[in-house]
Design an enzyme around this catalytic site. Structure first.
Site, PDB file in Angstrom:
ATOM      1  N   PHE A  65       0.708  -1.196  -0.017  1.00  0.00           N
ATOM      2  CA  PHE A  65       0.424  -0.070   0.193  1.00  0.00           C
ATOM      3  C   PHE A  65       1.131   1.607  -0.062  1.00  0.00           C
ATOM      4  CE2 PHE A  65      -2.788   2.910   1.487  1.00  0.00           C
ATOM      5  CZ  PHE A  65      -4.048   3.092   1.372  1.00  0.00           C
ATOM      6  N   ASP A  75       2.422  -6.487   7.548  1.00  0.00           N
ATOM      7  CA  ASP A  75       1.505  -5.194   7.634  1.00  0.00           C
ATOM      8  C   ASP A  75       0.129  -6.082   6.549  1.00  0.00           C
ATOM      9  OD1 ASP A  75      -1.088  -4.117   6.940  1.00  0.00           O
ATOM     10  OD2 ASP A  75       0.209  -2.223   6.312  1.00  0.00           O
ATOM     11  N   TYR A 125     -10.421  -1.204  10.679  1.00  0.00           N
ATOM     12  CA  TYR A 125     -11.821  -0.166  10.835  1.00  0.00           C
ATOM     13  C   TYR A 125     -12.703  -1.220   8.904  1.00  0.00           C
ATOM     14  CZ  TYR A 125      -8.170   2.371   7.974  1.00  0.00           C
ATOM     15  OH  TYR A 125      -7.460   2.206   7.015  1.00  0.00           O
ATOM     16  N   LYS A 126     -11.188  -1.977   8.218  1.00  0.00           N
ATOM     17  CA  LYS A 126     -11.778  -3.054   7.491  1.00  0.00           C
ATOM     18  C   LYS A 126     -12.392  -4.263   8.215  1.00  0.00           C
ATOM     19  CE  LYS A 126      -7.613  -1.099   4.767  1.00  0.00           C
ATOM     20  NZ  LYS A 126      -5.919  -0.876   4.805  1.00  0.00           N
ATOM     21  N   ARG A 158     -13.185  -3.418  -7.125  1.00  0.00           N
ATOM     22  CA  ARG A 158     -12.485  -4.418  -6.515  1.00  0.00           C
ATOM     23  C   ARG A 158     -14.377  -4.639  -5.466  1.00  0.00           C
ATOM     24  NH1 ARG A 158      -8.396  -2.693  -1.773  1.00  0.00           N
ATOM     25  NH2 ARG A 158     -10.476  -1.084  -1.582  1.00  0.00           N
TER      26      ARG A 158
HETATM   27  C1  LIG Z   1      -5.466   0.492   4.464  1.00  0.00           C
HETATM   28  C2  LIG Z   1      -4.170  -0.016   4.749  1.00  0.00           C
HETATM   29  C3  LIG Z   1      -3.352   1.564   5.301  1.00  0.00           C
HETATM   30  C4  LIG Z   1      -3.779   2.589   5.406  1.00  0.00           C
HETATM   31  O1  LIG Z   1      -3.486   3.202   6.551  1.00  0.00           O
HETATM   32  P1  LIG Z   1      -4.044   4.104   7.662  1.00  0.00           P
HETATM   33  O2  LIG Z   1      -2.767   4.811   7.950  1.00  0.00           O
HETATM   34  O3  LIG Z   1      -5.070   3.824   7.942  1.00  0.00           O
HETATM   35  O4  LIG Z   1      -5.399   5.681   6.833  1.00  0.00           O
HETATM   36  C5  LIG Z   1      -2.716   1.741   5.543  1.00  0.00           C
HETATM   37  N1  LIG Z   1      -1.725   0.267   4.563  1.00  0.00           N
HETATM   38  C6  LIG Z   1      -2.558  -0.916   4.175  1.00  0.00           C
HETATM   39  C7  LIG Z   1      -1.871  -2.059   3.294  1.00  0.00           C
HETATM   40  C8  LIG Z   1      -3.520  -0.608   4.563  1.00  0.00           C
HETATM   41  O5  LIG Z   1      -4.590  -1.807   3.427  1.00  0.00           O
END
Ligand SMILES: *Cc1c(COP(=O)(O)O)cnc(C)c1O
Length: 397
Positions: A113, A184, A209-210, A356
């Site tokens: 990400f 992660d 939150y996911k 998605r």
């Molecule tokens: C959703 C997601 C994030 C989001 O990070 P936030 O700091 O919570 O906005 C970061 N890394 C990955 C791999 C994600 O899927």
């Protein structure tokens, strides 16, 4: 066997909506709404500042962390909540680099990400010690692990394609070469069985939150392997991670074990919503979730490929090599998704061209998937996506 009809009843899903975006934001667990209202009234309202002790707010980041720990194979006392995932990535990476001081390379992949990569870039600039971030293709990761790498930093499930890395095998290879790992779990925790202990992950982070349905902006979690718990330096040395926050010393001394990964005042209201959301997992088997999720994903792929030949599968075909989501590519992906959302089928779009869909059996069943495909097939066959309003890009896609 998990009773998915019962878990579905625990969520508020608006009438007429088929929700296939739990990989971005889980829906509202009914209990969270009620619990937060009660917390506001009784705890914040009634107990005021006393709540830090009397309502257990101060220990909440650890209490909730232990519940997340159960979902990812982490022993009690090794997970703590707080801040955002981006910040936890930074903390874990900084700590891991310091534990491998003679090496200067961070290895990651192009499926990570962007925020994780941005945080790593920011950290290397700050450290100014010749650190480099090496980004290779996901398929090349295994081969790129060698004795020059300090830290392997990966997201287990690719946010765009759903491709699943073999966390255990990659961690094993990393350790053979003296490399520390930061995993992660943003698209893994609550989506599939995860066992950080069995995989011997050194650090793991994730958001809530996911798939954990904690609500927009719910705090992140961080796991530190027990052998590093009292050696890892948290990099962000806030007072709540101090050995004695209320001694108000002028000098920072890291707290014991995972406590040191706390930073500032925890978001109590958000943690309360999350804590209620985690009740959903009582009586749920992650193996059942995984099997049902793969079944729904396979069904979706089969039906879409049969009925929408213009769409190209962007996810691994084999369910065991995917996380809990399926993506298709089309150059008009954004407009197609807007047309779907307008008809109550909610997924999302990831640039440049992927639509998605998440498959969360807690509140999504086969009938929903078939209905979603009917809608998609109608949109494709009749070019219903080709309306000016569906081409207008919103800030969040
Ligand atoms: C959703 C997601 C994030 C989001 O990070 P936030 O700091 O919570 O906005 C970061 N890394 C990955 C791999 C994600 O899927």
């Amino acid at each position: 066997m998990t009773d998915f009809a019962a878990t579905r009843a625990l969520f508020h899903i608006p009438d007429g909506v088929i929700y296939m975006d739990g990989n971005s934001l889980g829906p509202l667990p009914k209990a969270a709404k009620e619990r937060v209202a009660r917390m506001m009234q009784d705890e914040w309202g009634g107990q005021l500042i006393k709540g830090w002790n009397s309502a257990g707010w101060f220990v909440q980041p650890r209490r909730v962390g232990d519940r997340i720990g159960k979902l990812i194979g982490a022993p009690e006392g090794t997970v703590v909540m707080g801040d955002t995932l981006s910040i936890k990535v930074y903390q874990a990476l900084a700590a891991a680099l310091e534990l491998n001081p003679r090496r200067r390379v961070i290895l990651s992949d192009s499926g990570n990400f962007p925020s994780d990569l941005y945080m790593a870039q920011g950290l290397t600039e700050l450290l100014d010690g010749g650190y480099v971030l090496d980004i290779v293709e996901p398929e090349e990761i295994e081969e790129a692990i060698d004795d020059t790498i300090a830290v392997l930093m990966l997201t287990e499930v690719d946010y765009r394609t759903g491709r699943l890395h073999d966390m255990k095998a990659l961690t094993e290879k990393a350790h053979e070469h003296g490399v520390l790992t930061v995993w992660d779990l943003a698209h893994s925790a609550g989506a599939l069985p995860v066992d950080v202990t069995d995989a011997q992950a050194d650090f793991a982070v994730g958001c809530t939150y996911k798939y954990l349905n904690g609500g927009p902006g719910a705090p992140a979690f961080i796991y530190v392997a027990p052998k590093y718990a009292d050696r890892a330096r948290p990099a962000l040395s806030g007072w709540m991670g101090h050995e004695a926050p209320f001694a108000f010393d002028l000098d920072y001394r890291p707290g014991f074990g995972i406590e040191r990964m706390r930073c500032g005042t925890p978001p109590v209201i958000a943690l309360t919503a999350l804590e209620a959301a985690l009740d959903v997992w009582d009586g749920v088997s992650m193996d059942d979730i995984r099997a049902a999720s793969i079944g729904l994903g396979d069904l979706f792929i089969r039906e879409v490929e049969g009925r929408c030949p213009e769409l190209t599968l962007a996810s691994p075909r084999s369910g065991t090599r995917r996380g809990s989501q399926v993506s298709f590519r089309h150059e008009q992906g954004y407009a197609i998704m807007q047309a779907l959302i307008a008809r109550g089928v909610i997924g999302d779009f990831r640039a440049p061209d992927s639509i998605r869909f998440g498959f969360t059996p807690l509140y999504l069943g086969e009938a929903d998937v078939l209905k979603a495909v009917d809608t998609l097939a109608d949109i494709m066959a009749n070019r219903l996506w080709d309306r000016p309003e569906y081409h207008e890009k919103a800030a969040v896609t």
